[in-house]
Each structure stands twice: as C-alpha cells, then as structure tokens.
Write a protein that holds these residues in place. Structure first.
Motif, PDB file in Angstrom:
ATOM      1  N   THR A   5       0.733  -1.216  -0.173  1.00  0.00           N
ATOM      2  CA  THR A   5      -0.013   0.046  -0.118  1.00  0.00           C
ATOM      3  C   THR A   5       0.742   1.239   0.067  1.00  0.00           C
ATOM      4  O   THR A   5       2.075   1.086   0.570  1.00  0.00           O
ATOM      5  N   GLN A   6       0.320   2.267  -0.813  1.00  0.00           N
ATOM      6  CA  GLN A   6       1.070   3.596  -0.625  1.00  0.00           C
ATOM      7  C   GLN A   6       0.163   4.787  -0.331  1.00  0.00           C
ATOM      8  O   GLN A   6      -1.003   4.476  -0.916  1.00  0.00           O
ATOM      9  N   SER A   7       0.620   5.729   0.334  1.00  0.00           N
ATOM     10  CA  SER A   7       0.050   6.802   0.397  1.00  0.00           C
ATOM     11  C   SER A   7       0.684   8.377   0.281  1.00  0.00           C
ATOM     12  O   SER A   7       2.174   8.230   0.561  1.00  0.00           O
ATOM     13  N   PRO A   8       0.269   9.292  -0.237  1.00  0.00           N
ATOM     14  CA  PRO A   8      -1.368   9.306  -0.625  1.00  0.00           C
ATOM     15  C   PRO A   8      -1.324   8.772  -2.020  1.00  0.00           C
ATOM     16  O   PRO A   8      -0.146   8.479  -2.653  1.00  0.00           O
ATOM     17  N   GLN A  17       9.280  22.896  -2.586  1.00  0.00           N
ATOM     18  CA  GLN A  17       8.591  22.351  -1.436  1.00  0.00           C
ATOM     19  C   GLN A  17       9.502  21.057  -1.245  1.00  0.00           C
ATOM     20  O   GLN A  17      10.177  20.536  -1.893  1.00  0.00           O
ATOM     21  N   GLN A  18       8.922  20.578  -0.021  1.00  0.00           N
ATOM     22  CA  GLN A  18       9.426  19.308   0.190  1.00  0.00           C
ATOM     23  C   GLN A  18       8.204  18.043   0.219  1.00  0.00           C
ATOM     24  O   GLN A  18       7.082  18.590   0.785  1.00  0.00           O
ATOM     25  N   VAL A  19       8.498  16.859   0.052  1.00  0.00           N
ATOM     26  CA  VAL A  19       7.350  15.936   0.003  1.00  0.00           C
ATOM     27  C   VAL A  19       7.644  14.581   0.756  1.00  0.00           C
ATOM     28  O   VAL A  19       9.096  14.232   0.654  1.00  0.00           O
ATOM     29  N   THR A  20       6.946  13.907   1.568  1.00  0.00           N
ATOM     30  CA  THR A  20       7.160  12.653   2.044  1.00  0.00           C
ATOM     31  C   THR A  20       6.196  11.561   1.458  1.00  0.00           C
ATOM     32  O   THR A  20       4.674  12.213   1.435  1.00  0.00           O
ATOM     33  N   LEU A  21       6.379  10.563   0.819  1.00  0.00           N
ATOM     34  CA  LEU A  21       5.672   9.493   0.372  1.00  0.00           C
ATOM     35  C   LEU A  21       5.818   8.186   1.052  1.00  0.00           C
ATOM     36  O   LEU A  21       7.098   8.119   1.723  1.00  0.00           O
ATOM     37  N   ARG A  22       4.670   7.554   1.469  1.00  0.00           N
ATOM     38  CA  ARG A  22       4.828   6.295   2.332  1.00  0.00           C
ATOM     39  C   ARG A  22       4.426   4.989   1.651  1.00  0.00           C
ATOM     40  O   ARG A  22       3.616   5.081   0.728  1.00  0.00           O
ATOM     41  N   CYS A  23       5.136   4.043   2.257  1.00  0.00           N
ATOM     42  CA  CYS A  23       5.028   2.739   1.859  1.00  0.00           C
ATOM     43  C   CYS A  23       4.601   1.611   2.734  1.00  0.00           C
ATOM     44  O   CYS A  23       5.650   1.617   3.620  1.00  0.00           O
ATOM     45  N   THR A 108       2.131   6.550  -6.143  1.00  0.00           N
ATOM     46  CA  THR A 108       1.767   7.975  -5.675  1.00  0.00           C
ATOM     47  C   THR A 108       1.988   8.759  -7.002  1.00  0.00           C
ATOM     48  O   THR A 108       3.220   8.869  -7.370  1.00  0.00           O
ATOM     49  N   ARG A 109       0.827   9.658  -7.545  1.00  0.00           N
ATOM     50  CA  ARG A 109       1.553  10.516  -8.466  1.00  0.00           C
ATOM     51  C   ARG A 109       1.709  11.862  -8.125  1.00  0.00           C
ATOM     52  O   ARG A 109       0.992  12.327  -7.233  1.00  0.00           O
ATOM     53  N   LEU A 110       2.928  12.384  -8.222  1.00  0.00           N
ATOM     54  CA  LEU A 110       3.126  13.543  -7.535  1.00  0.00           C
ATOM     55  C   LEU A 110       3.305  14.555  -8.785  1.00  0.00           C
ATOM     56  O   LEU A 110       3.973  14.323  -9.952  1.00  0.00           O
ATOM     57  N   THR A 111       2.611  15.773  -8.815  1.00  0.00           N
ATOM     58  CA  THR A 111       2.492  17.021  -9.713  1.00  0.00           C
ATOM     59  C   THR A 111       3.398  17.979  -9.068  1.00  0.00           C
ATOM     60  O   THR A 111       2.761  18.444  -7.836  1.00  0.00           O
ATOM     61  N   VAL A 112       4.159  18.587  -9.651  1.00  0.00           N
ATOM     62  CA  VAL A 112       5.037  19.717  -8.997  1.00  0.00           C
ATOM     63  C   VAL A 112       4.773  20.885 -10.037  1.00  0.00           C
ATOM     64  O   VAL A 112       5.074  20.932 -11.337  1.00  0.00           O
ATOM     65  N   LEU A 113       4.053  21.807  -9.489  1.00  0.00           N
ATOM     66  CA  LEU A 113       3.578  23.088 -10.212  1.00  0.00           C
ATOM     67  C   LEU A 113       4.804  24.246 -10.005  1.00  0.00           C
ATOM     68  O   LEU A 113       5.611  24.528  -9.344  1.00  0.00           O
TER      69      LEU A 113
END
Lengths: 113, 115
Positions: A5-8, A17-23, A108-113
């Motif tokens: 499982t993964q989130s978000p 910015q900074q991002v954290t993805l989880r598994c 997790t689909r990450l979009t950076v704008l």
C-alpha cells in the motif's frame, strides 16, 4: 493478505517544497524498493532499504532520501522539488535473502507546479 | 550496467488473435532473471511472467509465453487468444541474481486489444 500500500494517491506541490511519500510492504516482506516513473517511461530505480539501511541506490541526487522503520514500512522524501520530479512514484516489496519477485503498490502521482 | 530495450512503442491486436512483444537486453552477468510486467490504466504494476536465465525451457503462464534466446539476449512475450483486459503497457525488466536486487526496466510497449 494485504498487498503493498502507498499513500497518498495523488499529491500536488510547488517548486522548492518538500514531500514525503509512504509505503507499507506486503505482509512478511522485509525489503522496500522505490522507483520513479516519468510519463510515458519505464520505472527508474531510486533506492532500496533493508534492515533500516539504504542498500542500493540508483542515479538520483541527494535531494532524494528515504527511511525504513522497524515494521519494514518506508518513506521517500524529496527536498527542493523541481518540475522534473513530477512522476508516478512506485514502491515495491520483496524478501532480501533470497530471490523473490517484487510486488508493486499502486503508486503515488506527484505533480510539481 | 544493464540495459533493456523495447523497440515497439505501440502495438494493436484484435481480440482472440496472437501478438508478440519484443525485448532485448545487454548484460555481462550470467545469473539473472527476466520479467514481463503489465501496467493497466489503474497503474498497478502486475507480474505477468518470469524467466530464470539458467533455465533453457521457456516460461509459460496460461495464455502468456516467452521466447528466451540467451545467446541473442532476446526475451519476447507472446500473448495468445488476446482479450480486451490485456490492454495495458507492458514492460520488460531485468534483475541480477543473488539477494534482492533492483529491476531495470525497458521503456514499455503500449498494447491495445480491439474488437
């Protein structure tokens, strides 16, 4: 038996910015690998964690870092986000001490704008 | 370093027909594994079939089979009796033998199954 499982599921961030993805790995698995899949491309290996240590690393800058917890779950952190970091991030779990297939999460689909 | 090449970006096949997806790889390793993964629009990467390099016999899983040519470093996937649910991206991947290792993927082939 829960799979990987993964989130978000989706995440939108802005440059810098900074991002954290989880598994969370498949039940019983002790090894977590992270992959980056840009649009229209095959997944690229970022790094692999076992026993809470980074065991292998692909050709990614130090802005990409990770962590593995005692329960084998893992986090992927990306600092100073760039537009080019926009991608699908896949987590895969497996057993370390023998050959075994890697089971993938939904990403997790990450979009950076 | 290992490389995996898929030279067919897109393919189309009619339902019930047979289609073959191509893959070549380059490695100096002697102990390795090859895989075909399917990634439908839902994004979940699903293992279709795997081949151990030390096995001469080609792997088969129901409608899916491979043609493994070790000397030529070729690893093609044949899908028989194609079904609409086979529509997906297909990735060929390489893994070095031994303890858990990374997967090296090709760029993928988009397969469309039509009525």
């Amino acid at each position: 038996d829960a799979g990987v499982t993964q989130s978000p599921t989706h995440l939108i961030k802005t440059r810098g910015q900074q991002v954290t993805l989880r598994c969370s790995p498949k039940s019983g698995h002790d090894t977590v690998s992270w992959y980056q899949q840009a649009l229209g491309q095959g997944p690229q290996f970022i790094f692999q964690y076992y026993e809470e240590e980074e065991r292998q690393r692909g050709n990614f800058p130090d802005r990409f870092s990770g962590h593995q917890f005692p329960n084998y779950s893992s986090e992927l952190n990306v600092n100073a986000l760039l537009l080019g970091d926009s991608a699908l991030y896949l987590c895969a779990s497996s057993f370390f001490n023998s050959y075994n297939e890697q089971f993938f999460g939904p990403g997790t689909r990450l979009t950076v704008l | 370093a290992q490389t995996v090449t898929q030279s067919q970006p897109e393919m189309s096949v009619q339902e019930a027909e047979t289609v073959t997806l191509s893959c070549t790889y380059d490695t100096s390793e002697n102990n390795y594994y090859l895989f075909w993964y399917k990634q439908p629009p839902s994004r979940q990467m699903i293992l279709v079939i795997r081949q151990e390099a030390y096995k001469q016999q080609n792997a088969t899983e129901n409608r899916f089979s491979v043609n493994f040519q070790k000397a030529a470093k070729s690893f093609s996937l044949k899908i028989s009796d194609s079904q609409l649910g086979d529509t997906a991206m297909y990735f060929c991947a390489f893994m070095k033998g031994g303890t858990a290792s990374k997967l090296t993927f090709g760029t993928g082939t988009r397969l469309q199954v039509t009525l």
